[in-house]
Every structure is written in structure tokens, then in C-alpha cells.
Design a protein around this motif. Structure first.
Motif, PDB file in Angstrom:
ATOM      1  N   CYS A 158      -2.552  46.299   8.631  1.00  0.00           N
ATOM      2  CA  CYS A 158      -1.680  45.417   9.401  1.00  0.00           C
ATOM      3  C   CYS A 158      -0.982  44.417   8.487  1.00  0.00           C
ATOM      4  N   SER A 210      -8.659  46.168  14.031  1.00  0.00           N
ATOM      5  CA  SER A 210      -8.322  47.174  13.016  1.00  0.00           C
ATOM      6  C   SER A 210      -9.512  48.047  12.646  1.00  0.00           C
ATOM      7  N   ILE A 243      -1.617  49.337  12.570  1.00  0.00           N
ATOM      8  CA  ILE A 243      -2.037  50.653  13.047  1.00  0.00           C
ATOM      9  C   ILE A 243      -3.520  50.833  12.734  1.00  0.00           C
ATOM     10  N   THR A 244      -4.204  51.595  13.590  1.00  0.00           N
ATOM     11  CA  THR A 244      -5.629  51.863  13.416  1.00  0.00           C
ATOM     12  C   THR A 244      -5.854  53.369  13.463  1.00  0.00           C
ATOM     13  N   TRP A 245      -6.679  53.858  12.557  1.00  0.00           N
ATOM     14  CA  TRP A 245      -6.960  55.283  12.453  1.00  0.00           C
ATOM     15  C   TRP A 245      -7.828  55.722  13.626  1.00  0.00           C
ATOM     16  N   TRP A 267      -3.019  58.124  14.348  1.00  0.00           N
ATOM     17  CA  TRP A 267      -3.036  56.660  14.382  1.00  0.00           C
ATOM     18  C   TRP A 267      -2.718  56.165  15.793  1.00  0.00           C
ATOM     19  N   THR A 327      -2.041  49.196  16.994  1.00  0.00           N
ATOM     20  CA  THR A 327      -3.106  48.263  17.335  1.00  0.00           C
ATOM     21  C   THR A 327      -2.595  47.222  18.327  1.00  0.00           C
ATOM     22  N   GLY A 366      -7.946  50.290   9.484  1.00  0.00           N
ATOM     23  CA  GLY A 366      -6.598  49.986   9.943  1.00  0.00           C
ATOM     24  C   GLY A 366      -5.845  49.174   8.917  1.00  0.00           C
TER      25      GLY A 366
END
Length: 225
Positions: free
Chosen positions: A210, A204, A88-90, A59, A62, A208
Motif C-alpha cells: 500500500c 494488508s 492491494i492484498t494477496w 489480488w 484493500t 499486501g
């Protein structure tokens, strides 16, 4: 009387020791019970763990520009309250259709969405909003340009603070479905519909999670294709 006193003196230390051993066992059991609360739940075969419970491996935080702090604390990803989105963004590859995501989320402080999950739908993207617009709104943003507060996916649900909610998303070639604690809250046919995301969560993509001006926590994040 002297025999009784002598017997009492000999047996008392053993009674005390036995009591202390029992007390220690009780405390140990309680610690063990508390420790299990942060162990990722077991899932069926075919599910892949996206969060190891220890780090943000896979991750990235973001960079919304208005985000609060993001930390891993006792098996949870804590999204701190910011002046907008925190998330968070993968980093890795992510399927575009025919997949499922399961996770648990809770609202700690604040009164807006504590889980905004942005995800791919073929060549488009959409966001599942949990607890938006002051706390009760659940739905998809956006459908034909309308957000979750004003389209046909919209529903209302009460969410308590400091309570874990099991969220399950399923994306197929024809539908988007979602459940909260086993109750279906989204059953939406995508045929003929234009899907998009609000500008606030565009970073995202492709996948993602949030929150919006709310401190929340995430755990047990899994993917199944």
C-alpha cells in the motif's frame, strides 16, 4: 540537360519511397522500444509471478475505507492517492518464512511512503516502509511496539518522483533483510524481538502492498520460496 531532368524525374519517386520506409522503420523501432518498458523483467528460476501485468488476478483492493482508486495501466498497478492508505492484498496462500519478494515501485505524486509491504514472519507480521514520514524513512514497522521512524531498523534515503526503485525483501527464520536497487537497507535479526504492524495497515495481512496519501505504481512482483 533534358537527359538529366528525365533521370531526376525517374529516380525521385524511389528516393521518396526509400525515405518513407526508413522513417517508418525508425518509428516502429521506437514503438517497439517503448512497448518493452512494460514487459515484466526476466527473473531466475524458482521465482513465481504474482502480477501478470494485465489484471489484479490473485489480488483484492484493500478496503481501508479511505483509499484512492486502484487501476492496472500499461503493465503497472497504480495506487491512487487517498486520505490514508491505498493498496492491494494477496488472495492466495503465502509462506510464513524462508521466502523472498521482488518488485519495482515508484512515487508519482505525494510525499509519503509509496511502498508499504506487509508480510508474514512466522506467526507474526511486519511492514517494510519505503519513503515514509515525509519521504525519506526506510525501515520496519513495528519492532517492540516502535515504528520505522523510531527503531533500530530506521534509515534515511532520498526518493525521486517518477523513478522506479527495485525492492527486494528476504525473510528467513532468523532475519529480515531488504535491498533497494541492490543496496542493503535492512539487516535485522528477529531473535527476541516482538514484531507487529500499525493499525493503519492491518488489513494488508497476510501479504499486501500500500501507499499512504501518495500516488504510486508497482510492477514486476515476484515471489520465491
Amino acid at each position: 540537360m533534358q537527359i538529366k531532368n528525365s533521370l531526376y524525374k525517374r529516380t525521385t519517386p524511389y528516393i521518396v519511397v526509400a525515405f518513407l520506409i526508413g522513417l517508418s522503420a525508425c518509428v516502429g523501432n521506437q514503438k517497439s522500444k517503448n512497448a518493452t518498458e512494460t514487459i515484466p523483467q526476466r527473473v531466475d528460476s524458482g521465482w513465481v509471478q504474482l502480477f501478470d501485468g494485465k489484471s489484479l488476478d490473485g489480488w483484492q483492493i484493500t478496503n481501508f475505507g479511505t483509499q484512492g482508486t486502484v487501476q492496472v495501466i500499461e503493465g503497472e498497478i497504480v495506487l491512487g492517492m487517498g486520505d490514508g492508505c491505498t493498496g492491494i492484498t494477496w488472495n492466495g496462500n503465502f509462506p510464513k518464512t524462508d521466502y523472498e519478494v521482488k518488485l519495482e515501485a515508484k512515487k508519482i505524486t505525494g510525499n509519503d511512503f509509496f511502498c508499504g509491504m506487509t508480510f508474514p514472519v512466522k506467526d507474526s507480521f511486519c511492514t517494510l516502509i519505503i519513503g515514509g514520514w515525509g519521504g525519506p524513512v526506510v525501515g520496519l514497522s513495528n519492532i517492540d511496539g516502535s515504528d520505522a521512524s523510531d527503531n533500530e531498523s530506521h534509515t534515511l534515503k532520498k526518493f525521486d518522483h517518477d523513478t522506479w526503485y527495485a525492492i527486494h525483501l528476504k525473510v528467513s527464520s532468523e532475519k529480515i533483510e531488504a535491498w533497494i536497487d541492490g543496496e542493503q537497507v535492512v539487516d535485522f535479526s528477529t531473535s527476541g524481538k516482538q514484531l507487529s504492524v500499525r493499525s493503519e495497515v492491518s488489513l494488508s495481512k497476510p501479504f499486501g502492498i500500500c501507499s499512504w496519501r501518495t500516488t504510486s505504481a508497482l510492477r514486476n512482483i515476484h515471489l520465491k520460496e
